[in-house]
Design an enzyme around this catalytic site. Structure first.
Site, mmCIF file in Angstrom:
data_model
loop_
_atom_site.group_PDB
_atom_site.id
_atom_site.type_symbol
_atom_site.label_atom_id
_atom_site.label_comp_id
_atom_site.label_asym_id
_atom_site.label_seq_id
_atom_site.Cartn_x
_atom_site.Cartn_y
_atom_site.Cartn_z
ATOM 1 N N HIS A 25 3.303 -1.523 -25.276
ATOM 2 C CA HIS A 25 2.590 -1.089 -23.801
ATOM 3 C C HIS A 25 2.874 0.246 -23.359
ATOM 4 O O HIS A 25 2.474 0.800 -22.447
ATOM 5 C CB HIS A 25 2.891 -2.271 -22.616
ATOM 6 C CG HIS A 25 2.150 -3.558 -23.158
ATOM 7 N ND1 HIS A 25 0.869 -3.746 -23.642
ATOM 8 C CD2 HIS A 25 2.529 -4.843 -23.293
ATOM 9 C CE1 HIS A 25 0.562 -5.082 -23.712
ATOM 10 N NE2 HIS A 25 1.736 -5.788 -23.891
ATOM 11 N N ASP A 43 0.441 -8.926 -31.842
ATOM 12 C CA ASP A 43 1.117 -9.317 -30.343
ATOM 13 C C ASP A 43 -0.333 -9.893 -29.747
ATOM 14 O O ASP A 43 -1.378 -9.412 -29.928
ATOM 15 C CB ASP A 43 1.962 -8.223 -29.547
ATOM 16 C CG ASP A 43 2.142 -8.750 -28.278
ATOM 17 O OD1 ASP A 43 3.638 -9.052 -28.097
ATOM 18 O OD2 ASP A 43 1.464 -8.915 -27.449
ATOM 19 N N HIS A 91 -1.266 -9.332 -26.765
ATOM 20 C CA HIS A 91 -1.448 -8.469 -25.625
ATOM 21 C C HIS A 91 -2.118 -7.167 -26.642
ATOM 22 O O HIS A 91 -1.407 -6.845 -27.740
ATOM 23 C CB HIS A 91 -0.618 -8.069 -24.733
ATOM 24 C CG HIS A 91 -0.003 -9.426 -24.032
ATOM 25 N ND1 HIS A 91 1.095 -10.118 -24.347
ATOM 26 C CD2 HIS A 91 -0.797 -9.945 -22.721
ATOM 27 C CE1 HIS A 91 1.234 -11.034 -23.395
ATOM 28 N NE2 HIS A 91 0.321 -11.155 -22.600
HETATM 29 C C1 SP5 Z 1 5.182 -7.136 -24.902
HETATM 30 C C2 SP5 Z 1 4.451 -8.132 -23.892
HETATM 31 O O1 SP5 Z 1 4.095 -9.028 -24.696
HETATM 32 N N1 SP5 Z 1 4.102 -7.785 -22.939
HETATM 33 C C3 SP5 Z 1 3.280 -8.559 -22.174
HETATM 34 C C4 SP5 Z 1 3.242 -8.240 -20.499
HETATM 35 C C5 SP5 Z 1 2.552 -9.274 -19.618
HETATM 36 N N2 SP5 Z 1 2.613 -9.173 -18.536
HETATM 37 C C6 SP5 Z 1 1.871 -9.649 -17.630
HETATM 38 C C7 SP5 Z 1 2.042 -11.188 -17.638
HETATM 39 C C8 SP5 Z 1 0.856 -11.908 -16.827
HETATM 40 C C9 SP5 Z 1 1.287 -13.311 -16.821
HETATM 41 N N3 SP5 Z 1 0.259 -14.058 -16.349
HETATM 42 C C10 SP5 Z 1 1.084 -15.443 -16.276
HETATM 43 C C11 SP5 Z 1 -0.015 -16.414 -16.563
HETATM 44 C C12 SP5 Z 1 0.639 -17.931 -16.403
HETATM 45 N N4 SP5 Z 1 -0.327 -18.942 -16.888
HETATM 46 ZN ZN ZN Z 2 2.471 -9.613 -25.836
#
Ligand code: SP5
Ligand code: ZN
Length: 346
Positions: free
Chosen positions: A160, A196, A198
């Site tokens: 990211h 990954d 994301h």
């Molecule tokens: C490297 C990597 O995997 N980074 C991911 C970053 C995600 N950050 C935002 C997380 C949003 C969390 N949402 C929670 C939902 C729970 N059900």
């Molecule tokens: Zn991720």
């Protein structure tokens, strides 16, 4: 397969991140890396090596110098201002003006950190730089020491992080740093496959106008999933890079049947491209029990993923990214790398 690991990652351990409506315990914890190390070595992978020091030059081939200096100085400036806890932005630089650069620490934090999930704490800079060294050492094993594959157990993760920003637990883009260094070494074409959960927005942006790095990412659709602003299928690159960026956004609930079809499509495209090196941004937050993700892959699926990647028969550098179901993360990484190693032809 050699594993590159350094316990300097523990210096990065922010207590909190900004969740919806409140601060929550930081998901990207040091025990993630410890469990991956434990399970991969118990599976017979290894030996484990420490990283060498490649300095900051390979990092500055990918990241803006002003951003890099910010990362180095931010925590000290933040403490000098009297703040408790890690540096976390309370605003976003949604309209950056290159001629009007902020000078205060709060301005800088809002300028360079794109979300509340990349806190800068004491030790973040050192750990991020060491993760880049972990990636570079894996690359060096493949380029100069006769290895056909390696596993860089990077922490914090990187995909990211863009040219001049951090976000989503990522500070320096370890996969991009290795890809650029491989080109600088003389390789002609690199493919980066990002599995990954994301979208790898940082890697996409870094190589957006380039045809010497082919970026492919399978991830949760950005309309409903972090990072929310990129990862759509119509993002295909620009200029020379047109056609060298491929996104596979998938809905919540996607299981291995559909996910595996996208993997096969991506692997076919990579084979057609004919890279001199494959870099895998290896996140296992696609797991069905991952606490922040919504795909439904199961532990045995990861072995099949490793087998299919091995069938490409390319030199392959695995770079650790996300994965948060802490008990299973080690098993899933070990399964993938074991599947790869058992099927690799050399
Ligand atoms: C490297 C990597 O995997 N980074 C991911 C970053 C995600 N950050 C935002 C997380 C949003 C969390 N949402 C929670 C939902 C729970 N059900
Ligand atoms: Zn991720």
């Amino acid at each position: 397969m050699k594993i590159i690991y350094d316990d300097g990652h523990r210096r990065h351990a922010p207590p909190v991140e900004l969740g919806p409506g409140s601060f929550i315990a930081h998901f990207e914890t040091p025990d993630r890396a410890d469990l991956v190390l434990k399970m991969t070595t118990e599976a017979g992978l290894g030996p484990v090596m420490k990283p060498e020091d490649f300095g900051i030059d390979p990092v500055l081939r990918v990241h803006d110098k002003g951003y890099f200096r910010f990362l180095e100085d931010a925590y000290r400036l933040w403490k000098d201002e009297g703040y408790e806890g890690p540096a976390i932005p309370f605003g976003s630089a949604f309209k950056r003006n290159p001629e009007r650069h902020p000078t205060s620490i709060n301005g800088l934090v809002c300028h360079y950190i794109i979300d509340g999930a990349a806190p800068i704490d004491d030790g973040t800079y050192e750990a991020a730089l060491q993760a880049a060294n972990v990636a570079m050492t894996g690359l060096d094993l493949i380029l100069n020491k006769g290895e056909s594959s390696a596993f860089s157990l990077c922490r914090p993760p990187g995909h990211h992080a863009g040219p001049d920003y951090c976000g989503g637990y990522c500070y320096l883009n370890n996969a991009a740093i290795a890809a650029q260094a491989a080109l600088d070494h003389g390789l002609g074409k690199i493919a980066v496959l990002d599995i990954d959960y994301h979208h790898g927005n940082g890697t996409q942006e870094i190589f957006w106008e380039r045809d010497d790095v082919f970026f492919l990412s399978i991830h949760g659709e950005p309309g409903v999933e972090y990072p929310y602003f990129t990862g759509y299928a119509d993002e295909t690159g620009e200029g020379k890079g047109e056609g060298f960026n491929v996104n596979y956004p998938l809905p919540h609930g996607t299981g291995f049947d559909v996910w595996g079809e996208k993997l096969d499509d991506a692997l076919g495209k990579i084979a057609g491209y004919g890279p001199d090196l494959l870099i895998v941004s290896l996140g296992v937050d696609t797991f069905k029990e991952d606490p922040i993700s919504e795909f439904k892959l199961d532990s045995p699926d990861y072995r099949i993923i490793g087998q299919r990647i091995a069938a490409l028969n390319k030199k392959t550098l695995f770079i650790m990214e996300g994965g948060y179901a802490v008990d299973a993360i080690g098993t899933n990484v070990a399964n993938l790398l074991s599947g790869f190693s058992e099927s690799a032809q050399n």
